[in-house]
Motif scaffolding. Structure first.
Motif, PDB file in Angstrom:
ATOM      1  N   ASP A   1       0.830  -1.215   0.000  1.00  0.00           N
ATOM      2  CA  ASP A   1       0.000   0.000   0.000  1.00  0.00           C
ATOM      3  C   ASP A   1       0.864   1.263   0.000  1.00  0.00           C
ATOM      4  O   ASP A   1       0.398   2.332  -0.381  1.00  0.00           O
TER       5      ASP A   1
ATOM      6  N   ALA B   1      -0.425  -5.913   4.756  1.00  0.00           N
ATOM      7  CA  ALA B   1      -0.545  -6.988   5.747  1.00  0.00           C
ATOM      8  C   ALA B   1      -1.546  -6.659   6.854  1.00  0.00           C
ATOM      9  O   ALA B   1      -1.957  -7.541   7.603  1.00  0.00           O
TER      10      ALA B   1
ATOM     11  N   ASN C   1      10.522  -5.636  11.545  1.00  0.00           N
ATOM     12  CA  ASN C   1       9.603  -4.591  11.086  1.00  0.00           C
ATOM     13  C   ASN C   1       9.023  -4.796   9.699  1.00  0.00           C
ATOM     14  O   ASN C   1       8.347  -3.901   9.183  1.00  0.00           O
TER      15      ASN C   1
ATOM     16  N   LYS D   1       5.856  -9.133  10.128  1.00  0.00           N
ATOM     17  CA  LYS D   1       5.613 -10.545  10.419  1.00  0.00           C
ATOM     18  C   LYS D   1       4.422 -10.727  11.374  1.00  0.00           C
ATOM     19  O   LYS D   1       3.522 -11.512  11.087  1.00  0.00           O
ATOM     20  N   SER D   2       4.432  -9.992  12.497  1.00  0.00           N
ATOM     21  CA  SER D   2       3.346 -10.160  13.476  1.00  0.00           C
ATOM     22  C   SER D   2       2.031  -9.696  12.878  1.00  0.00           C
ATOM     23  O   SER D   2       0.989 -10.341  13.073  1.00  0.00           O
ATOM     24  N   THR D   3       2.085  -8.587  12.157  1.00  0.00           N
ATOM     25  CA  THR D   3       0.871  -8.052  11.525  1.00  0.00           C
ATOM     26  C   THR D   3       0.293  -9.078  10.562  1.00  0.00           C
ATOM     27  O   THR D   3      -0.912  -9.338  10.558  1.00  0.00           O
TER      28      THR D   3
HETATM   29  P1  GDP Z   1       7.612  -7.495  12.597  1.00  0.00           P
HETATM   30  O1  GDP Z   1       8.738  -6.929  13.409  1.00  0.00           O
HETATM   31  O2  GDP Z   1       8.102  -8.098  11.328  1.00  0.00           O
HETATM   32  O3  GDP Z   1       6.717  -8.444  13.362  1.00  0.00           O
HETATM   33  O4  GDP Z   1       6.707  -6.255  12.111  1.00  0.00           O
HETATM   34  P2  GDP Z   1       5.294  -5.749  12.674  1.00  0.00           P
HETATM   35  O5  GDP Z   1       4.209  -6.702  12.309  1.00  0.00           O
HETATM   36  O6  GDP Z   1       5.457  -5.414  14.117  1.00  0.00           O
HETATM   37  O7  GDP Z   1       5.076  -4.428  11.791  1.00  0.00           O
HETATM   38  C1  GDP Z   1       5.938  -3.308  11.885  1.00  0.00           C
HETATM   39  C2  GDP Z   1       5.162  -2.051  11.539  1.00  0.00           C
HETATM   40  O8  GDP Z   1       4.779  -2.055  10.170  1.00  0.00           O
HETATM   41  C3  GDP Z   1       3.870  -1.895  12.326  1.00  0.00           C
HETATM   42  O9  GDP Z   1       3.715  -0.519  12.628  1.00  0.00           O
HETATM   43  C4  GDP Z   1       2.794  -2.345  11.353  1.00  0.00           C
HETATM   44  O10 GDP Z   1       1.547  -1.719  11.571  1.00  0.00           O
HETATM   45  C5  GDP Z   1       3.374  -1.880  10.043  1.00  0.00           C
HETATM   46  N1  GDP Z   1       2.930  -2.712   8.917  1.00  0.00           N
HETATM   47  C6  GDP Z   1       3.058  -4.057   8.788  1.00  0.00           C
HETATM   48  N2  GDP Z   1       2.598  -4.472   7.599  1.00  0.00           N
HETATM   49  C7  GDP Z   1       2.164  -3.367   6.936  1.00  0.00           C
HETATM   50  C8  GDP Z   1       1.588  -3.139   5.632  1.00  0.00           C
HETATM   51  O11 GDP Z   1       1.406  -4.055   4.811  1.00  0.00           O
HETATM   52  N3  GDP Z   1       1.303  -1.840   5.314  1.00  0.00           N
HETATM   53  C9  GDP Z   1       1.526  -0.815   6.157  1.00  0.00           C
HETATM   54  N4  GDP Z   1       1.206   0.422   5.751  1.00  0.00           N
HETATM   55  N5  GDP Z   1       2.057  -0.992   7.382  1.00  0.00           N
HETATM   56  C10 GDP Z   1       2.372  -2.255   7.776  1.00  0.00           C
END
Ligand code: GDP
Length: 318
Positions: free
Chosen positions: A61, A87, A130, A133-135
């Motif tokens: 996006d 995600a 970041n 992954k969790s999202t």
């Molecule tokens: P992880 O460290 O890989 O688990 O990453 P997180 O799931 O914590 O995501 C890191 C940040 O990126 C968070 O603020 C999420 O809201 C944001 N985020 C994750 N996926 C997307 C996406 O597809 N689009 C946008 N705009 N933000 C995302």
């Protein structure tokens, strides 16, 4: 989430990855659509050899749709199944589920030939900090999915989320460490917020971004910061930063441009998608791996490349 990348931390992450990856049949690798190359770790290819693989480009996006399409094709040419997603939504879940089915049907066939029936396949999400992954796990698994308890033969404490009777997802994602040796990779990771930006000065980073944007997305810059003035780009990026500070009235007492606030503005606007949908990379033009490893190339040459493509979840699952 904040990560500090000490050698010890990386070693621990690597060990966990290696241990967990041994338990799964399918690897769902996440990469940031704004920096699809910089946010991948080449070790993943070795680590997930012989596993089915799906590549999910997150934050699509925020990325340039035309470049996302180019990258999607580039990765598909390697024989992988690829989805570009936001995600945070569930919009692409059906597509990814269909990919999982494809990837798993090949594995299930192999199981059947070996007399293994009814075993749920197991998947794991991997990617750099970041990347989402969790999202992704939250959107993909959904609230309804029940977590299964510990199973014999699985290290204590591992939780599997049952997606359906055929598939379980490890609830803890595998963390890949980004590559730091390459300066441009470091800049890309800092620009997208994958690594802490103290590694690079905020101002230096904003000048790098302005350099890039002037070259590749000049109209987004003028639309955003000088819709009336129509700047004559390209110009020196420090001069451009001054102009942005002035246009936005980011001045210090005495009327000097406030470079610190201007830098932060430029970076935040980019990270939040307010400057527009931007991708910092393009696929490498002459990737020997693609040329040699694509199913097409393998078919043409009758080489072992086809087996490699199948192992990464491509050809065999068609
Ligand atoms: P992880 O460290 O890989 O688990 O990453 P997180 O799931 O914590 O995501 C890191 C940040 O990126 C968070 O603020 C999420 O809201 C944001 N985020 C994750 N996926 C997307 C996406 O597809 N689009 C946008 N705009 N933000 C995302």
């Amino acid at each position: 989430m904040d990560y500090q990348w000490y050698p010890g931390h990386m070693t621990k992450a690597r060990r966990m990855m290696e241990e967990n990856i041994g338990l799964v049949d399918l690897v769902i690798e996440l990469t940031d659509a704004r920096i699809p190359m910089s946010s991948r770790n080449p070790d993943i290819d070795k680590l997930s050899a012989n596993k089915a693989r799906i590549l999910v480009m997150t934050k699509a996006d925020l990325a340039d749709p035309a470049r996302t399409a180019t990258f999607q094709k580039y990765f598909e040419d390697k024989g992988w199944m690829v989805a570009a997603v936001d995600a945070r939504t569930r919009k692409s879940n059906d597509k990814i589920r269909a990919y999982v089915e494809k990837a798993c049907s090949a594995k299930r066939e192999r199981d059947k030939r070996r007399g293994i029936v009814g075993r749920p396949l197991r998947a794991m999400v991997v990617g750099i900090p970041n990347v989402g992954k969790s999202t992704f796990i939250n959107s993909f698994a959904g609230k309804a999915s029940a977590k299964t308890g510990n199973k014999p033969g699985v290290t204590r404490g591992k939780q599997w989320i049952r997606l359906n009777k055929n598939l379980e997802l490890l609830d803890t994602p595998g963390i890949l460490w980004p590559r730091f040796e390459d300066r441009q990779v470091g800049i890309n990771l800092a620009l997208t917020g994958a690594i802490r930006q103290e590694l690079l000065e905020e101002q230096e980073l904003s000048l790098e971004l302005l350099n890039f944007l002037q070259r590749e997305y000049p109209s987004l810059l003028t639309d955003k910061y000088a819709p009336e003035e129509k700047w004559d780009l390209p110009m020196d990026s420090a001069e451009l930063l001054t102009k942005i500070a002035e246009a936005r009235k980011l001045l210090r007492t005495g009327g000097e441009p406030d470079y610190q606030r201007a830098s932060k503005l430029v970076l935040d606007d980019f990270r939040n998608g307010k400057t527009g949908r931007i991708t910092l990379e393009t696929p490498p033009a002459d990737d020997p791996e693609t040329a040699a490893g694509s199913p097409e190339a393998a078919r043409a040459q009758g080489t072992a490349g086809g087996a490699k493509a199948a192992a990464t979840g491509g050809e065999e699952s068609e």
